[in-house]
Scaffold this active site. Sequence first.
Site, mmCIF file in Angstrom:
data_model
loop_
_atom_site.group_PDB
_atom_site.id
_atom_site.type_symbol
_atom_site.label_atom_id
_atom_site.label_comp_id
_atom_site.label_asym_id
_atom_site.label_seq_id
_atom_site.Cartn_x
_atom_site.Cartn_y
_atom_site.Cartn_z
ATOM 1 C CG ASP A 72 -55.469 -11.393 53.260
ATOM 2 O OD1 ASP A 72 -55.646 -13.279 52.985
ATOM 3 O OD2 ASP A 72 -54.493 -11.761 54.409
ATOM 4 C CG ASN A 146 -58.283 -6.335 57.369
ATOM 5 O OD1 ASN A 146 -58.670 -8.067 57.907
ATOM 6 N ND2 ASN A 146 -57.422 -6.430 56.817
ATOM 7 C CE1 TYR A 189 -50.735 1.659 59.119
ATOM 8 C CE2 TYR A 189 -52.928 2.590 58.825
ATOM 9 C CZ TYR A 189 -52.051 2.591 58.744
ATOM 10 O OH TYR A 189 -51.163 3.839 58.778
ATOM 11 C CB SER A 190 -54.075 -3.203 63.859
ATOM 12 O OG SER A 190 -54.538 -3.273 65.668
ATOM 13 C CG LEU A 191 -48.605 -7.109 63.604
ATOM 14 C CD1 LEU A 191 -48.601 -8.085 64.669
ATOM 15 C CD2 LEU A 191 -48.919 -8.390 62.303
#
Length: 296
Positions: A72, A146, A189-191
Amino acid sequence: MKFRTVAIVARRRRQDIVQTVLSIENTLKKHNVKVIFEDDTEAFLNQTSTRKTLARSKLAGACDLVVVVGGDGSLLGVARDLAEAQLPLLGVNRGGLGFLAGVSPDNLESELEDILYGSFASEDHFLLHAQVVRDGEVIAESTALNDVVVHPGSMAHMMEFRLSVNSKFVYDQRSEGVIVASPTGSTAYSLSAGGPIMHPSLDAIVIVPMFPHTLTSRPLVVRGDAHIEVEVLAAPKTAPRVNWDSQVNTRLRRGDVVKISKYAQPLTLLYPTGYDYFESCRSKLDWASRLSRRPE
């Protein structure tokens, strides 16, 4: 034939990447598709050839599909660099989870052939655009597929910032920074910071505080057309930074304002026919792995 000129971009230089790139090239040539290599990609193939090469910035207008080989992270870089070109991207996964790269090397030839002839699924993903404004002047800017992350620049340190949405004050916060993520970035990263998973079709942006010095601060989801501002109030022990997709970064000072909004041009990602976002989540996030079977 849906696509007649295809560009190949690969970031990693492992041997399995080389073999996958050569397999893609052979499949494309078998179907009389013109092939263009990004110059950096062709350089690590270690073969004398007369392949046509172009710098990544020159691919726009020279092809009608870009195949990206890697993880990714590779797709994130190409997406930023070609954001204005509105070229569809097809990812061949040679990385880790591969949320964005939908083609498996195991089924490469058959899936690539189907896509060349127009049998595929497609998703539009919007990017974020962030500017750093210092004393009224833009000193840095970039797009991000992202997320845009403002952080202290060093682990286990706090910073203070002010968050505003559409010129409305939201809060002043002391924390290890803040993540502003697109739906695409909600599984990145948010997850890991406790943010929600958002379907890529949503027109929304999530704002996720990182280890805030309060028990009541939670992720905040706002409209996709929102204008978000993060002002650096203080970071006494560190040199704060802003990151775009964890690949581009700029150092910040007290008083700097990071202005974040949706980028004008969407990115189109292609997937094999039958692609299912929720199946991807199940397989890559290990959902319900302990259940013996699906419900009747």
